[in-house]
Design an enzyme around this catalytic site. Structure first.
Site, PDB file in Angstrom:
ATOM      1  N   SER A   1     -37.553 -21.871  98.946  1.00 31.75           N
ATOM      2  CA  SER A   1     -38.614 -22.686  99.558  1.00 31.75           C
ATOM      3  C   SER A   1     -39.065 -23.706  98.531  1.00 31.75           C
ATOM      4  CB  SER A   1     -39.795 -21.807  99.956  1.00 31.75           C
ATOM      5  OG  SER A   1     -40.942 -22.625 100.075  1.00 31.75           O
TER       6      SER A   1
ATOM      7  N   HIS B   1     -35.103 -24.538 102.154  1.00 33.47           N
ATOM      8  CA  HIS B   1     -36.183 -24.209 103.093  1.00 33.47           C
ATOM      9  C   HIS B   1     -37.320 -25.207 102.874  1.00 33.47           C
ATOM     10  CE1 HIS B   1     -38.473 -21.586 105.788  1.00 33.47           C
ATOM     11  NE2 HIS B   1     -39.502 -21.771 104.979  1.00 33.47           N
TER      12      HIS B   1
ATOM     13  N   ASP C   1     -40.860 -26.553 103.930  1.00 29.58           N
ATOM     14  CA  ASP C   1     -42.106 -26.127 104.575  1.00 29.58           C
ATOM     15  C   ASP C   1     -42.992 -27.315 104.923  1.00 29.58           C
ATOM     16  OD1 ASP C   1     -42.016 -23.221 104.657  1.00 29.58           O
ATOM     17  OD2 ASP C   1     -42.003 -23.319 102.469  1.00 29.58           O
TER      18      ASP C   1
ATOM     19  N   MET D   1     -46.487 -28.495 106.540  1.00 30.46           N
ATOM     20  CA  MET D   1     -47.838 -28.028 106.905  1.00 30.46           C
ATOM     21  C   MET D   1     -48.725 -29.224 107.203  1.00 30.46           C
ATOM     22  SD  MET D   1     -48.382 -25.096 104.048  1.00 30.46           S
ATOM     23  CE  MET D   1     -47.064 -23.966 103.576  1.00 30.46           C
TER      24      MET D   1
ATOM     25  N   HIS E   1     -39.145 -25.738 108.396  1.00 30.30           N
ATOM     26  CA  HIS E   1     -40.084 -24.765 108.948  1.00 30.30           C
ATOM     27  C   HIS E   1     -41.369 -25.517 109.285  1.00 30.30           C
ATOM     28  CE1 HIS E   1     -42.817 -21.028 107.942  1.00 30.30           C
ATOM     29  NE2 HIS E   1     -42.909 -21.409 109.201  1.00 30.30           N
TER      30      HIS E   1
ATOM     31  N   MET F   1     -44.935 -25.833 110.342  1.00 30.51           N
ATOM     32  CA  MET F   1     -46.228 -25.166 110.512  1.00 30.51           C
ATOM     33  C   MET F   1     -47.191 -26.258 110.947  1.00 30.51           C
ATOM     34  SD  MET F   1     -45.907 -22.744 107.167  1.00 30.51           S
ATOM     35  CE  MET F   1     -44.620 -23.763 106.488  1.00 30.51           C
TER      36      MET F   1
ATOM     37  N   MET G   1     -42.410 -14.176 109.522  1.00 29.62           N
ATOM     38  CA  MET G   1     -43.292 -14.398 108.379  1.00 29.62           C
ATOM     39  C   MET G   1     -43.728 -13.034 107.835  1.00 29.62           C
ATOM     40  SD  MET G   1     -43.468 -17.640 108.046  1.00 29.62           S
ATOM     41  CE  MET G   1     -44.607 -17.588 106.661  1.00 29.62           C
TER      42      MET G   1
ATOM     43  N   GLY H   1     -49.058 -20.796 105.136  1.00 31.16           N
ATOM     44  CA  GLY H   1     -49.978 -21.765 104.544  1.00 31.16           C
ATOM     45  C   GLY H   1     -49.831 -21.921 103.039  1.00 31.16           C
ATOM     46  N   PHE H   2     -49.353 -20.878 102.377  1.00 28.31           N
ATOM     47  CA  PHE H   2     -49.301 -20.923 100.916  1.00 28.31           C
ATOM     48  C   PHE H   2     -48.117 -20.128 100.385  1.00 28.31           C
ATOM     49  CE2 PHE H   2     -53.632 -21.140 102.446  1.00 28.31           C
ATOM     50  CZ  PHE H   2     -54.071 -22.324 101.856  1.00 28.31           C
ATOM     51  N   GLY H   3     -47.582 -20.582  99.269  1.00 24.16           N
ATOM     52  CA  GLY H   3     -46.594 -19.797  98.539  1.00 24.16           C
ATOM     53  C   GLY H   3     -47.299 -18.765  97.667  1.00 24.16           C
ATOM     54  N   GLY H   4     -46.528 -17.849  97.125  1.00 25.79           N
ATOM     55  CA  GLY H   4     -47.059 -16.926  96.133  1.00 25.79           C
ATOM     56  C   GLY H   4     -47.892 -15.777  96.668  1.00 25.79           C
TER      57      GLY H   4
ATOM     58  N   ASP I   1     -39.658 -14.684 105.488  1.00 27.14           N
ATOM     59  CA  ASP I   1     -40.311 -15.727 104.675  1.00 27.14           C
ATOM     60  C   ASP I   1     -41.664 -15.244 104.174  1.00 27.14           C
ATOM     61  OD1 ASP I   1     -41.286 -18.080 103.602  1.00 27.14           O
ATOM     62  OD2 ASP I   1     -41.295 -19.196 105.486  1.00 27.14           O
ATOM     63  N   GLY I   2     -41.765 -15.101 102.846  1.00 30.21           N
ATOM     64  CA  GLY I   2     -43.049 -14.791 102.229  1.00 30.21           C
ATOM     65  C   GLY I   2     -43.000 -13.565 101.333  1.00 30.21           C
TER      66      GLY I   2
ATOM     67  N   GLY J   1     -39.710 -18.586  97.437  1.00 32.42           N
ATOM     68  CA  GLY J   1     -40.315 -19.756  96.810  1.00 32.42           C
ATOM     69  C   GLY J   1     -40.708 -19.464  95.387  1.00 32.42           C
ATOM     70  N   SER J   2     -41.850 -18.795  95.229  1.00 39.43           N
ATOM     71  CA  SER J   2     -42.354 -18.561  93.873  1.00 39.43           C
ATOM     72  C   SER J   2     -41.403 -17.680  93.059  1.00 39.43           C
ATOM     73  CB  SER J   2     -43.748 -17.944  93.924  1.00 39.43           C
ATOM     74  OG  SER J   2     -43.767 -16.836  94.794  1.00 39.43           O
TER      75      SER J   2
HETATM   76  C1  DX5 Z   1     -45.562 -20.019 103.532  1.00 41.60           C
HETATM   77  C2  DX5 Z   1     -44.208 -20.697 103.538  1.00 41.60           C
HETATM   78  C3  DX5 Z   1     -43.206 -20.029 102.676  1.00 41.60           C
HETATM   79  C4  DX5 Z   1     -43.577 -19.955 101.227  1.00 41.60           C
HETATM   80  C5  DX5 Z   1     -42.841 -18.811 100.609  1.00 41.60           C
HETATM   81  O1  DX5 Z   1     -46.325 -20.512 104.554  1.00 41.60           O
HETATM   82  O2  DX5 Z   1     -43.672 -20.726 104.854  1.00 41.60           O
HETATM   83  O3  DX5 Z   1     -41.920 -20.595 102.856  1.00 41.60           O
HETATM   84  O4  DX5 Z   1     -43.297 -21.118 100.513  1.00 41.60           O
HETATM   85  O5  DX5 Z   1     -43.231 -18.718  99.287  1.00 41.60           O
HETATM   86  P1  DX5 Z   1     -43.160 -17.337  98.494  1.00 41.60           P
HETATM   87  O6  DX5 Z   1     -41.712 -16.979  98.397  1.00 41.60           O
HETATM   88  O7  DX5 Z   1     -43.753 -17.711  97.171  1.00 41.60           O
HETATM   89  O8  DX5 Z   1     -43.957 -16.339  99.251  1.00 41.60           O
HETATM   90 ZN    ZN Z   2     -41.529 -21.271 105.164  1.00 44.03          ZN
END
Ligand code: DX5
Ligand code: ZN
Length: 232
Positions: free
Chosen positions: A10, A35, A37, A39, A68, A70, A139, A144-147, A181-182, A203-204
């Site tokens: 991501s 991937h 994202d 938003m 993706h 959102m 999900m 909404g957020f990574g990590g 994802d997540g 992602g992270s």
């Molecule tokens: C969250 C995103 C994810 C996110 C995943 O809303 O859809 O794709 O970036 O990040 P990690 O792997 O850090 O949870």
């Molecule tokens: Zn995503």
């Protein structure tokens, strides 16, 4: 049935000041899918990147770009991402008033299509549209957020979707991918794969791992994700 595992970094967690190089480096490290994202600060409380960025990165890689969405509503923006070079477009049922129509719009625009389920979104949205779906995305965090931390109930949900997809494959011979994802990392990816996922967004876990400037900085973490997958 194809049992390939795909890793989808991501780019939300990439260094946006060097996005092009980040993508080249992460794909070179042995990942399969970008991937992407999107938003809108409306459907989710964050704002990221749009079709212009997709168009800018398209020439840098032959990898699949998995958009993706959102966002809400989805229909206006779907053709723009298709024109910008997306290969797959997924959206949340809550983002569309007419899910069947939006899925058709994705396909008619020339992309593979998918539905995304938030942790508490019921799976019944799949019941009458399996023929219009190429990927189901679960999900494992709230979008909404990574990590964020992986929500363990996702494992039960994955098993249910895996059964639906396998039953559909038995009937039609058509493969539907199952993406998660997540909060995916080297410690939980094997368990997630065992529950039925074949495509893993990270992602992270990937981008948070490296120091700048070393083009091979993602190799170690991608290898450890692959090594965990090889244990199942
Ligand atoms: C969250 C995103 C994810 C996110 C995943 O809303 O859809 O794709 O970036 O990040 P990690 O792997 O850090 O949870
Ligand atoms: Zn995503």
């Amino acid at each position: 049935m194809d049992k390939t595992f795909r890793i989808a970094p991501s780019i939300l967690s990439a260094n946006f000041a060097k996005l092009g190089q980040e993508i080249v480096d992460v794909i070179r490290s042995g990942t399969d899918i970008v991937h992407f994202d999107v938003m809108d600060n409306h459907y989710v409380p964050n704002l990221t990147i749009g079709p212009l960025v997709c168009e800018a990165i398209r020439p840098l890689t032959d990898a699949i770009i998995d958009v993706h969405l959102m966002v809400k509503p989805v229909d206006r923006i779907i053709p723009d991402f298709a024109k910008a070079g997306a290969n797959m477009i997924t959206f949340h049922p809550e983002g569309s008033e007419h899910i069947d129509r939006s899925l058709s719009l994705v396909r008619d625009s020339g992309c593979k299509s998918g539905l995304v389920f938030n942790p508490a979104t019921p799976l019944h949205y799949l019941d009458h549209v399996m023929d219009k779906i190429d990927m189901v995305l679960l999900m494992s965090v709230n979008p909404g957020f990574g990590g964020q931390k992986f929500i363990p109930e996702t494992l039960n949900k994955l098993k249910i979707v895996r059964q639906k997809i396998d039953a559909y494959y038995e009937k039609t011979g058509r493969q539907i991918w199952l993406e998660v994802d997540g909060g995916v990392n080297a410690n939980n990816i094997a368990e997630i794969a065992k529950a039925g996922a074949d495509t893993f967004v990270a992602g992270s876990a990937i981008f948070g791992s490296g120091k700048d400037a070393d083009p091979n900085r993602y190799d170690t973490v991608v290898k450890s994700l692959r090594a965990s997958l090889a244990t199942i």
